[in-house]
Design an enzyme around this catalytic site. Sequence first.
Site, PDB file in Angstrom:
ATOM      1  CG  ASN A 192      -1.693   1.253   1.405  1.00 27.11           C
ATOM      2  OD1 ASN A 192      -1.748   2.078   0.487  1.00 27.11           O
ATOM      3  ND2 ASN A 192      -2.317   1.430   2.558  1.00 27.11           N
ATOM      4  CD1 TRP A 193       3.735   1.236  -2.712  1.00 31.23           C
ATOM      5  CD2 TRP A 193       3.637   2.289  -4.687  1.00 31.23           C
ATOM      6  NE1 TRP A 193       4.550   0.568  -3.587  1.00 31.23           N
ATOM      7  CE2 TRP A 193       4.515   1.191  -4.806  1.00 31.23           C
ATOM      8  CE3 TRP A 193       3.421   3.099  -5.810  1.00 31.23           C
ATOM      9  CZ2 TRP A 193       5.175   0.889  -6.000  1.00 31.23           C
ATOM     10  CZ3 TRP A 193       4.071   2.793  -7.007  1.00 31.23           C
ATOM     11  CH2 TRP A 193       4.944   1.700  -7.089  1.00 31.23           C
ATOM     12  CE  LYS A 194       0.048   3.256   4.790  1.00 27.59           C
ATOM     13  NZ  LYS A 194       0.213   3.340   6.231  1.00 27.59           N
ATOM     14  CG  HIS A 221      -5.558   2.058   5.315  1.00 25.68           C
ATOM     15  ND1 HIS A 221      -5.049   3.022   6.155  1.00 25.68           N
ATOM     16  CD2 HIS A 221      -4.579   1.122   5.165  1.00 25.68           C
ATOM     17  CE1 HIS A 221      -3.807   2.680   6.497  1.00 25.68           C
ATOM     18  NE2 HIS A 221      -3.503   1.536   5.908  1.00 25.68           N
ATOM     19  CD  GLU A 250      -2.601   5.618   6.792  1.00 26.03           C
ATOM     20  OE1 GLU A 250      -2.603   5.631   5.554  1.00 26.03           O
ATOM     21  OE2 GLU A 250      -1.706   5.043   7.455  1.00 26.03           O
ATOM     22  CD  GLU A 271      -3.019  -2.381   7.349  1.00 24.79           C
ATOM     23  OE1 GLU A 271      -2.002  -2.713   6.749  1.00 24.79           O
ATOM     24  OE2 GLU A 271      -3.587  -1.278   7.176  1.00 24.79           O
ATOM     25  N   GLY A 330       3.123   2.395  10.653  1.00 26.60           N
ATOM     26  CA  GLY A 330       4.083   3.483  10.459  1.00 26.60           C
ATOM     27  C   GLY A 330       4.887   3.826  11.695  1.00 26.60           C
ATOM     28  CB  SER A 332       5.831  -1.738  11.788  1.00 31.77           C
ATOM     29  OG  SER A 332       5.471  -0.393  12.076  1.00 31.77           O
ATOM     30  N   GLY A 374       3.132  -1.107   4.171  1.00 35.45           N
ATOM     31  CA  GLY A 374       3.176   0.310   3.819  1.00 35.45           C
ATOM     32  C   GLY A 374       4.586   0.723   3.437  1.00 35.45           C
ATOM     33  N   GLY A 375       5.295   1.347   4.390  1.00 37.05           N
ATOM     34  CA  GLY A 375       6.619   1.927   4.136  1.00 37.05           C
ATOM     35  C   GLY A 375       7.578   1.037   3.362  1.00 37.05           C
TER      36      GLY A 375
HETATM   37  P1  13P Z   1       3.446   0.475   7.503  1.00 37.72           P
HETATM   38  O1  13P Z   1       3.910  -0.842   6.899  1.00 37.72           O
HETATM   39  O2  13P Z   1       4.177   1.654   6.965  1.00 37.72           O
HETATM   40  O3  13P Z   1       3.399   0.391   8.983  1.00 37.72           O
HETATM   41  O4  13P Z   1       1.925   0.680   7.013  1.00 37.72           O
HETATM   42  C1  13P Z   1       1.023  -0.352   7.143  1.00 37.72           C
HETATM   43  C2  13P Z   1      -0.220  -0.024   6.413  1.00 37.72           C
HETATM   44  O5  13P Z   1      -0.955   0.868   6.794  1.00 37.72           O
HETATM   45  C3  13P Z   1      -0.514  -0.788   5.191  1.00 37.72           C
HETATM   46  O6  13P Z   1      -1.818  -0.564   4.759  1.00 37.72           O
END
Ligand code: 13P
Length: 258
Positions: free
Chosen positions: A13-15, A98, A100, A170, A176, A216, A237-238
């Site tokens: 997920n590149w956000k 998600h 967020e 999640e 993050g 993470s 994510g990251g």
């Molecule tokens: P991180 O891997 O950056 O913690 O993000 C997780 C996430 O929100 C994937 O949707």
Amino acid sequence: MVSQMRVPIAAGNWKMNKTVKEASAFAEAFPGDASFGEVEVIICPPFTALVALANAWQQTPVKLGAQNMHWELKGAFTGEISPLMLSELGCEYVILGHSERRHIFGEKSEAIGKKVHTAFCQNLKPILCVGETIEERESGKTKETIKEQLLLGVELLESEQAKNLVIAYEPVWAIGTGKAATPEDALEVITFIREELKNKFGEEASELIRILYGGSVSPDNVYDFVNHPQIDGTLVGGASLDPTKFGKIVVQTEKAKT
Ligand code: 13P
């Protein structure tokens, strides 16, 4: 060894990261013709990069997902994206609910449930995200929160549709932060999620639903999550922004599941 019925997933997920140029550079470094073995590799870039990536990964096993969509197909919804637009671009998956979206943009579980239903009607497979905040965990409300998000999210689905569902657990406090849940904590909630799905859709359908862990995830910790038969993969994510790191996550997933 994972149940053969559930193909493992490594999803990125590149956000709100990567311009079209940056996305194309990622695709060059991550060509998608590597052997992913049994692992289904999914990248969810920003909407704007979908076309470039669909072209770059044509004829490769890399699949594309979006990060959100509206529950209606068209109309006066300024700033929104329709499932029809996503299907046309070759999206197979869509992340819905998600944390967020829930916590920064105020999306409610009822609206997410409508989106999940529409996604199925348009042949998009939803990756429905659920997860508790640190306050909810510390006050003993983890399961209550997950149950509410999960059941409202899948409320409008039939068992036949549910078989193609993907759930991502999640925990908000792990996203993050570099502070992943322990595999044991993840497993406890994932087992609870499958039990709830079994109550709603029956044993056969619930055994086919893939449940991922996210928060993470890194090349160093992914194996410990996916090594468990009940954890069908990860939503990253990251670490998914870096082709080398994401490649390692795919390799570790493949190693754990075969
Ligand atoms: P991180 O891997 O950056 O913690 O993000 C997780 C996430 O929100 C994937 O949707």
